[in-house]
Design a protein around this motif. Structure first.
Motif, mmCIF file in Angstrom:
data_model
loop_
_atom_site.group_PDB
_atom_site.id
_atom_site.type_symbol
_atom_site.label_atom_id
_atom_site.label_comp_id
_atom_site.label_asym_id
_atom_site.label_seq_id
_atom_site.Cartn_x
_atom_site.Cartn_y
_atom_site.Cartn_z
ATOM 1 N N GLY A 109 51.373 -42.225 104.211
ATOM 2 C CA GLY A 109 52.509 -42.697 103.666
ATOM 3 C C GLY A 109 53.324 -44.055 103.688
ATOM 4 N N MET A 110 52.876 -44.829 104.627
ATOM 5 C CA MET A 110 52.982 -46.069 104.638
ATOM 6 C C MET A 110 52.484 -46.759 103.603
ATOM 7 N N ILE A 111 51.376 -46.553 103.074
ATOM 8 C CA ILE A 111 50.526 -47.296 102.153
ATOM 9 C C ILE A 111 51.119 -46.890 100.592
ATOM 10 N N THR A 112 51.557 -45.495 100.689
ATOM 11 C CA THR A 112 52.021 -44.991 99.407
ATOM 12 C C THR A 112 53.415 -45.612 99.017
ATOM 13 N N LYS A 113 54.135 -45.815 100.111
ATOM 14 C CA LYS A 113 55.605 -46.468 99.704
ATOM 15 C C LYS A 113 55.157 -47.805 99.478
ATOM 16 N N PHE A 114 54.312 -48.315 99.959
ATOM 17 C CA PHE A 114 53.955 -49.912 99.702
ATOM 18 C C PHE A 114 53.484 -49.929 98.205
ATOM 19 N N ALA A 115 52.827 -49.148 97.805
ATOM 20 C CA ALA A 115 52.410 -49.110 96.311
ATOM 21 C C ALA A 115 53.727 -48.983 95.371
ATOM 22 N N GLU A 116 54.505 -47.873 95.840
ATOM 23 C CA GLU A 116 55.688 -47.657 95.031
ATOM 24 C C GLU A 116 56.721 -48.872 94.961
ATOM 25 N N ILE A 117 56.630 -49.533 95.933
ATOM 26 C CA ILE A 117 57.744 -50.602 95.938
ATOM 27 C C ILE A 117 57.057 -51.976 95.226
ATOM 28 N N VAL A 118 55.852 -51.970 95.307
ATOM 29 C CA VAL A 118 55.251 -53.158 94.729
ATOM 30 C C VAL A 118 55.284 -52.875 92.773
ATOM 31 N N LEU A 119 55.071 -51.588 92.582
ATOM 32 C CA LEU A 119 55.203 -51.394 91.228
ATOM 33 C C LEU A 119 56.873 -51.415 90.732
ATOM 34 N N ALA A 120 57.703 -51.101 91.649
ATOM 35 C CA ALA A 120 59.336 -50.888 91.303
ATOM 36 C C ALA A 120 59.498 -52.595 90.932
ATOM 37 N N VAL A 121 59.192 -53.357 91.951
ATOM 38 C CA VAL A 121 59.566 -54.871 91.774
ATOM 39 C C VAL A 121 58.878 -55.424 90.630
ATOM 40 N N ARG A 122 57.723 -54.925 90.410
ATOM 41 C CA ARG A 122 56.786 -55.524 89.352
ATOM 42 C C ARG A 122 57.497 -55.234 87.756
ATOM 43 N N PHE A 123 58.025 -53.950 87.757
ATOM 44 C CA PHE A 123 58.311 -53.640 86.580
ATOM 45 C C PHE A 123 59.883 -53.448 86.304
ATOM 46 N N ARG A 124 60.626 -54.059 87.447
ATOM 47 C CA ARG A 124 62.247 -53.909 87.226
ATOM 48 C C ARG A 124 62.777 -54.823 86.193
ATOM 49 N N VAL A 125 63.993 -54.562 85.794
ATOM 50 C CA VAL A 125 64.599 -55.359 84.549
ATOM 51 C C VAL A 125 66.162 -55.341 85.243
ATOM 52 N N THR A 293 60.984 -36.400 105.482
ATOM 53 C CA THR A 293 61.858 -37.514 106.271
ATOM 54 C C THR A 293 61.443 -38.976 105.915
ATOM 55 N N ASN A 294 60.212 -39.449 105.348
ATOM 56 C CA ASN A 294 59.847 -40.617 105.202
ATOM 57 C C ASN A 294 60.271 -40.739 103.616
ATOM 58 N N GLU A 295 59.937 -39.785 102.724
ATOM 59 C CA GLU A 295 60.206 -39.798 101.356
ATOM 60 C C GLU A 295 59.025 -40.619 100.696
ATOM 61 N N ALA A 296 57.807 -40.847 101.422
ATOM 62 C CA ALA A 296 56.708 -41.503 100.785
ATOM 63 C C ALA A 296 56.143 -40.805 99.674
ATOM 64 N N GLY A 297 56.023 -41.118 98.397
ATOM 65 C CA GLY A 297 55.374 -40.427 97.192
ATOM 66 C C GLY A 297 56.463 -39.717 96.634
ATOM 67 N N LEU A 298 57.882 -39.755 97.050
ATOM 68 C CA LEU A 298 58.604 -39.004 96.303
ATOM 69 C C LEU A 298 59.570 -39.824 95.076
ATOM 70 N N GLY A 299 59.249 -41.277 95.361
ATOM 71 C CA GLY A 299 59.701 -42.246 94.320
ATOM 72 C C GLY A 299 61.363 -42.529 94.553
ATOM 73 N N SER A 300 61.873 -42.147 95.491
ATOM 74 C CA SER A 300 63.326 -42.535 95.612
ATOM 75 C C SER A 300 63.490 -43.792 96.250
ATOM 76 N N ALA A 301 62.874 -44.100 97.242
ATOM 77 C CA ALA A 301 63.216 -45.426 98.086
ATOM 78 C C ALA A 301 62.956 -46.622 97.162
ATOM 79 N N PRO A 302 61.834 -46.721 96.118
ATOM 80 C CA PRO A 302 61.564 -47.735 95.359
ATOM 81 C C PRO A 302 62.819 -48.178 94.431
ATOM 82 N N ILE A 303 63.714 -47.487 94.231
ATOM 83 C CA ILE A 303 64.847 -47.609 93.300
ATOM 84 C C ILE A 303 65.843 -48.861 94.187
ATOM 85 N N ALA A 304 65.908 -48.362 95.455
ATOM 86 C CA ALA A 304 66.646 -49.589 96.268
ATOM 87 C C ALA A 304 65.708 -50.934 96.454
ATOM 88 N N HIS A 305 64.508 -50.741 96.705
ATOM 89 C CA HIS A 305 63.792 -51.963 96.839
ATOM 90 C C HIS A 305 63.585 -52.829 95.503
#
Length: 486
Positions: A109-125, A293-305
């Motif tokens: 899940g560590m690497i999954t959340k890494f990928a989510e956050i990278v994409l969230a920052v890349r495509f943020r507006v 518990t860690n929400e990795a893969g659910l897509g929630s945490a990238p919203i904050a990051h």
């Protein structure tokens, strides 16, 4: 209502069942190979870029959070009551062996959340107020293309609705439950009084709603600032308390660790021939609670990051690695060891399997070490964790709602969120919780599809950062005002 419950149960058994859990962990395995097991190979690097660069006083531009504030906001949602009750429930449902599989889900899940956050920052507006906004709904519609916007809308609907349940009702009800147990243990009230004293729950609910409202009505910056103060304190407080409890029961440490490995791979019944849990149950419930518990893969945490004040997506992605590491591999593991070394569970597993009361198990485990202070410790941890989780999930819900309504009605959503806090304090809304749990799992489907579809881009962004080329510097690639909010 019975028909709704049956339909929800069927959907829930799928989204939190073996197929989806394999899918979620499988994405982590896939990314681990593509990125050279970044969570291990760059262990020193991501620790240096996270723990080594924590700043509590970093000034940020309007509409942004410092990298640590963004992490704290996401961690506030991740490190909720699931770190306590979720762990004990996984032990009840899957035996001690579930902890090993929870650890495995956290590793990938560590690497999954890494990928989510990278994409969230890349495509943020930026929205109309100038705040950075992002998350799966944006990297689905902007990354996969407009033809996939329907998938982004589905994610946003699931997120906006389930924020009221997973991020609100379950958290507040847990606070009421542990606080009531503390009053009973301290002799202030009897069990019957706490269960029937609705006025006490109503007043408590109103106070909690006011505490939540004061922060979330202030928007992104106030949520980030509050999380930055509370999350480190709560995490350190819980970790220190857990370590002390484990040390006090040090003579049982070997037996506790052995039980984890024995029951992770043994199909032998845990409780004689009466009730037993085989390897499949340990795997299923360990991974499920790990993901929960860690929400990795659910897509929630990238919203904050997505709101982080960083120039390159990978730099914030490193916080995702640390987030899951701290939540699952450290905090959840410590909670499990407290439970297993206390002897409360291993001394009579059949009783706990029959009762299924995870909250009582973790409370009694800490009480075995701290006496009457055990319930006070759990009540304090639950209050802080649940409060922080509620604040962060309000942001997640608002961002999803904002995407759906193009920025209209946000204040009304926040007020409704505060009202639900009061309702959750005085009512048992089991079906609502179950539906929210299902929606939480459904969030993963659109997100995982996007992670697979955009995996090549994540690899390119990571290689770009490794080479120091900065082709994906967010100051250069920022798209400006959100086109969906016009």
């Amino acid at each position: 209502m019975g028909g709704i419950a049956e339909v929800n149960s069927a959907i829930n058994s799928f989204v939190w069942g073996p197929v989806m859990l394999v899918f979620i962990v499988g994405v982590g395995v896939y990314y681990s190979f593509r990125l050279g097991f970044l969570q291990v190979s760059k262990f020193g690097t991501w620790n240096k870029l996270t723990l080594g660069q924590i700043s509590f006083r970093k000034k940020t531009d309007a509409g942004k959070l410092s990298p640590f504030q963004a992490f704290s906001t996401a961690m506030a949602a991740t490190a909720g009551v699931g770190n306590l009750v979720g762990v004990s429930t996984s032990i009840i449902l899957g035996g001690p062996g579930a902890i090993l599989w929870m650890f495995v889900s956290g590793f990938f899940g560590m690497i999954t959340k890494f990928a989510e956050i990278v994409l969230a920052v890349r495509f943020r507006v930026r929205d109309k107020k100038g705040d950075f906004v992002g998350g799966p709904m944006y990297y689905i519609s902007r990354g996969l293309g407009k033809s996939w916007r329907w998938l982004a809308v589905l994610f946003a609907i699931f997120g906006a609705v389930c924020a009221f349940g997973i991020g609100n009702m379950t958290q507040i009800n847990a606070v009421i439950g542990t606080s009531s147990q503390m009053l009973v243990d301290l002799g202030v009230m009897t069990t019957s009084q706490t269960e029937g004293f609705q006025a006490y729950k109503l007043v408590y609910g109103i106070i909690l709603a006011a505490m939540v409202g004061l922060v979330i009505l202030g928007g992104l910056k106030r949520i980030g600032a509050t999380a930055e103060l509370l999350v480190p304190f709560a995490g350190i407080f819980c970790i220190i308390g857990s370590i002390i409890a484990i040390v006090m029961n040090g003579d049982q440490f070997g037996a506790a660790v052995s039980s984890i490995f024995i029951h992770a791979f043994s199909s032998e019944a845990l409780v004689g021939g009466v009730v037993g849990y085989a390897v499949m149950n340990a795997v299923r419930f360990g991974i499920a609670r790990g993901v929960f518990t860690n929400e990795a893969g659910l897509g929630s945490a990238p919203i904050a990051h997505a709101a982080a004040d960083v120039k390159h997506p990978v730099k914030q992605g490193m916080w995702g690695l640390f987030e899951v590491f701290a939540d699952t591999l450290i905090m959840c593991t410590l909670t499990a060891l407290v439970i297993l070394t206390s002897g409360v569970y291993l001394g009579n597993p059949e009783m706990w399997i029959q009762s299924g009361d995870g909250a009582a198990l973790v409370s009694q485990a800490f009480s075995a070490s701290f006496g009457i202070f055990g319930s006070v410790f759990i009540a304090i941890c639950t209050l802080i964790f649940a409060y922080c989780t509620t604040l962060s999930w309000s942001l997640y819900g608002v961002r999803c709602f904002q995407y759906l309504t193009k920025g209209r009605g946000i204040t009304g959503y926040r007020l409704a969120f505060c009202l639900v806090v009061v309702v959750a304090a005085i009512m048992q809304l089991t079906l609502a919780w179950d539906i929210a749990d299902t929606l939480n799992g459904l969030m993963a489907i659109p997100n995982l599809i996007a992670l697979i579809g955009l995996s090549g881009l994540v690899v390119r962004i990571y290689k770009d950062w490794r080479k120091g080329e900065n082709k994906y510097d967010t100051e250069v690639t920022d798209a400006g005002i959100d086109p969906d909010a016009e």
